[in-house]
Design a protein around this motif. Structure first.
Motif, PDB file in Angstrom:
ATOM      1  N   TRP A 132       5.695  64.776  -4.027  1.00  0.00           N
ATOM      2  CA  TRP A 132       4.659  63.790  -3.701  1.00  0.00           C
ATOM      3  C   TRP A 132       3.964  63.332  -4.980  1.00  0.00           C
ATOM      4  O   TRP A 132       3.690  62.134  -5.160  1.00  0.00           O
ATOM      5  N   GLN A 141       6.030  60.859  -6.856  1.00  0.00           N
ATOM      6  CA  GLN A 141       5.978  59.522  -6.255  1.00  0.00           C
ATOM      7  C   GLN A 141       4.726  58.759  -6.708  1.00  0.00           C
ATOM      8  O   GLN A 141       4.789  57.569  -7.033  1.00  0.00           O
ATOM      9  N   LYS A 166       4.736  55.351  -9.192  1.00  0.00           N
ATOM     10  CA  LYS A 166       4.158  54.071  -8.778  1.00  0.00           C
ATOM     11  C   LYS A 166       3.086  53.633  -9.769  1.00  0.00           C
ATOM     12  O   LYS A 166       2.983  52.442 -10.098  1.00  0.00           O
TER      13      LYS A 166
END
Length: 355
Positions: free
Chosen positions: A135, A138, A142
């Motif tokens: 997580w 990610q 981004k």
């Protein structure tokens, strides 16, 4: 339940009811009053937060974000989504929290504040690094993409986010993915003014990862590619050390490899990569003081045939000594010694009274 908590809960419920009234339409009221509803939702969320009720607070902040979005206030909607994510963290609902942080970053982008969007994702990534590294990766990826899409001055920040990704991948033994991340770092820094100073450090990280994967060819290619990213890399101390490291690995000379990895250049690297250096060994061998790198499994190494043979010789020598001592010891059972005369033995027998 304390009186203060009960008071805040009642206050929050009253504010929610007031917000619902502002949103209702009728014959004389054709449009919902989102301005007034947003104020009520804000008061309700704050009251629930003070009452230590994160579930109710999260719901209120989500409704507040929707009201701000309908009013076109993207920045305030993003702040409300962030607060909803913070409430989810208190509930240990980290997956749900990341969803709110992601929506908040989108709102910041729509508002035209990409820096704030990246910082929001960075905070989200830090909050889950120890819970679920995937997580966190990610979120950092981004954030890096947002910075890459901005002007060149933001590429350094993008490279720093990718560095966080690479470190998490190495820690969790995702070495093939780490190669891609470190390579991307090199490309970003090569495009930044004074960013080429980071190329030697990144090349050291990349070569260590390649060798841990067992790919010395790619490690050697990474050394050559470093000169393309930074002309100043040619002839540096790092280039010389990495070349000797790859040569020792290819020649399977563990002593030479340890001489390189025990130099200050490798000892004082970032802790994640310093552990990689300490645990590196040539194929079929182990370091004299095995150290498991973060996220890298360590296996026991069987003793070599030479060591086993030496141990067997020591056991045989000890057995020979014991046999010699046993042969030269006196015969206690008969109290007769071969080294004494018959008269001396007779005296010994006379002194023993068996009656």
């Amino acid at each position: 339940m304390t009186d203060r908590k009960a008071q805040k809960l009642a206050e929050g419920q009253q504010q929610l009811l007031a917000a619902e009234k502002h949103l209702k339409t009728g014959f004389f009221k054709w449009r919902p009053d989102y301005d007034s509803a947003a104020v009520c939702y804000q008061n309700a969320a704050l009251a629930f937060k003070l009452a230590k009720e994160p579930e109710k607070s999260k719901d209120a902040y989500e409704k507040l974000a929707d009201a701000h979005y309908r009013l076109g206030a993207r920045f305030h909607a993003a702040k409300a989504y962030e607060e909803a994510g913070n409430a989810c963290k208190e509930l240990n609902a980290h997956n749900l929290a990341l969803g709110f942080y992601d929506r908040a970053s989108d709102m910041y982008l729509e508002n035209g504040t990409p820096d704030t969007a990246a910082l929001c994702l960075e905070r989200a990534g830090k909050s889950v690094e120890l819970i679920n590294y995937e997580w966190a990766i990610q979120m950092y990826r981004k954030a890096a993409e947002i910075c890459e899409n901005e002007e060149d001055s933001k590429h350094r920040q993008a490279a720093e986010y990718i560095d966080r990704v690479a470190r998490l991948q190495v820690q969790n033994n995702k070495l093939t993915d780490a190669v891609q991340s470190i390579t991307k770092q090199c490309k970003l820094y090569s495009q930044i003014e004074k960013g080429q100073d980071n190329i030697p450090r990144l090349t050291c990280n990349l070569v260590l990862v390649h060798l841990h994967i067992g790919d010395p060819v790619s490690a050697e290619q990474a050394i050559y590619a470093a000169t393309d990213y930074a002309d100043s890399f040619d002839g540096t101390e790092e280039q010389d050390a990495l070349t000797r490291l790859v040569e020792a690995y290819n020649d399977e000379e563990q002593d030479k490899l340890l001489q390189v990895t025990h130099t200050p250049m490798f000892k004082f690297m970032d802790n994640v990569y310093a552990k990689l250096a300490r645990s590196l060994s040539v194929p079929g061998c182990s370091t004299s003081k095995p150290t498991t790198a973060v996220g890298i499994k360590q296996h026991k190494v069987a003793p070599t045939a030479e060591i086993v043979g030496q141990m067997q010789k020591e056991v045989d020598n000890m057995a020979d000594k014991m046999s010699s001592l046993a042969a030269s010891a006196p015969d206690i059972g008969g109290n007769v010694s071969a080294d004494k005369s018959p008269q001396e033995n007779q005296c010994v027998d006379d002194d023993i009274d068996l009656t």
